[in-house]
Enzyme design. Sequence first.
Site, PDB file in Angstrom:
ATOM      1  N   ASP A 198       1.108  -1.506   0.477  1.00 22.78           N
ATOM      2  CA  ASP A 198      -0.006   0.253   0.105  1.00 22.78           C
ATOM      3  C   ASP A 198       0.781   1.463   0.521  1.00 22.78           C
ATOM      4  O   ASP A 198       1.769   1.451   1.402  1.00 22.78           O
ATOM      5  CB  ASP A 198      -0.956  -0.204   1.474  1.00 22.78           C
ATOM      6  CG  ASP A 198      -1.742   1.469   1.256  1.00 22.78           C
ATOM      7  OD1 ASP A 198      -2.859   0.961   1.168  1.00 22.78           O
ATOM      8  OD2 ASP A 198      -1.440   2.515   1.229  1.00 22.78           O
ATOM      9  N   ASP A 201       0.250   3.669   2.658  1.00 17.11           N
ATOM     10  CA  ASP A 201       0.737   3.228   4.222  1.00 17.11           C
ATOM     11  C   ASP A 201       2.617   3.242   3.791  1.00 17.11           C
ATOM     12  O   ASP A 201       3.201   3.607   5.181  1.00 17.11           O
ATOM     13  CB  ASP A 201       0.848   1.809   4.765  1.00 17.11           C
ATOM     14  CG  ASP A 201      -0.328   2.306   5.110  1.00 17.11           C
ATOM     15  OD1 ASP A 201      -2.115   3.116   5.469  1.00 17.11           O
ATOM     16  OD2 ASP A 201      -2.026   1.035   4.783  1.00 17.11           O
TER      17      ASP A 201
HETATM   18  N1  URA Z   1      -2.849   1.014  -4.389  1.00 15.54           N
HETATM   19  C1  URA Z   1      -1.425   0.807  -3.516  1.00 15.54           C
HETATM   20  O1  URA Z   1      -1.016   1.514  -2.502  1.00 15.54           O
HETATM   21  N2  URA Z   1      -1.189   0.001  -3.706  1.00 15.54           N
HETATM   22  C2  URA Z   1      -2.018  -1.236  -4.643  1.00 15.54           C
HETATM   23  O2  URA Z   1      -1.043  -2.631  -4.890  1.00 15.54           O
HETATM   24  C3  URA Z   1      -2.979  -1.086  -5.172  1.00 15.54           C
HETATM   25  C4  URA Z   1      -4.030   0.064  -5.193  1.00 15.54           C
END
Ligand code: URA
Length: 207
Positions: A198, A201
């Site tokens: 992510d 994050d």
């Molecule tokens: N958003 C993200 O941060 N990572 C992904 O793999 C897909 C969408």
Amino acid sequence: MLTIIDHPLVQHKLTLLRRSKTTTGEFRRLAREISLLLGYEVLRDLPLEPITITTPLEDMQAVQVQGKKLCFISILRAGEGILDGMLDLVPAARVGHVGLYRDPATHEPVEYYFKVPDALEERLTIVLDPMLATGHSAIAAVTRLKQAGAKSIKFVCLIASPEGVAAFQAAHPEIPIFAAGLDRQLDDHAYIRPGLGDAGDRFFGTK
Ligand code: URA
């Protein structure tokens, strides 16, 4: 309309960025460095105009970037992670923000924030979102920017999925996409594989 920036430094830094052991601080620094390098390629066709300047020795015909200040649009929140590198490159650029969340029932993007510079129709508009995953946010953001007047748009991400590219190109076929990497696939949770997890994050140290 898809350009993968294959500069060795971009590819090396992308490898470091992906690794799970990369710390939040390193992740931020690498994302900033990669986005600066991406920006350099994305902006290589900026039009120039002549200008007369005076050096300490004489007048000369030089060049400067033509037209109104270009505009970066950060798709919240992860777009913030690749904004600073772009601003390192173009400090005078204008910045807009688009906030979208996914409706839990319909899974459609819903806008909760939209603030962009004036005269968008006269500016090159560079839309920033590090992960082109399903493409839903990118498509909705660009649709909204077109409604707000943007005419010349480019989309920049760190990593794209084949599914996201196909969806984006179906919705906005004239808009070029620039990425540091094109990965294998989306998984069942709409994460890009192998990806980097992510992005929001990892930029912000949240979970
Ligand atoms: N958003 C993200 O941060 N990572 C992904 O793999 C897909 C969408």
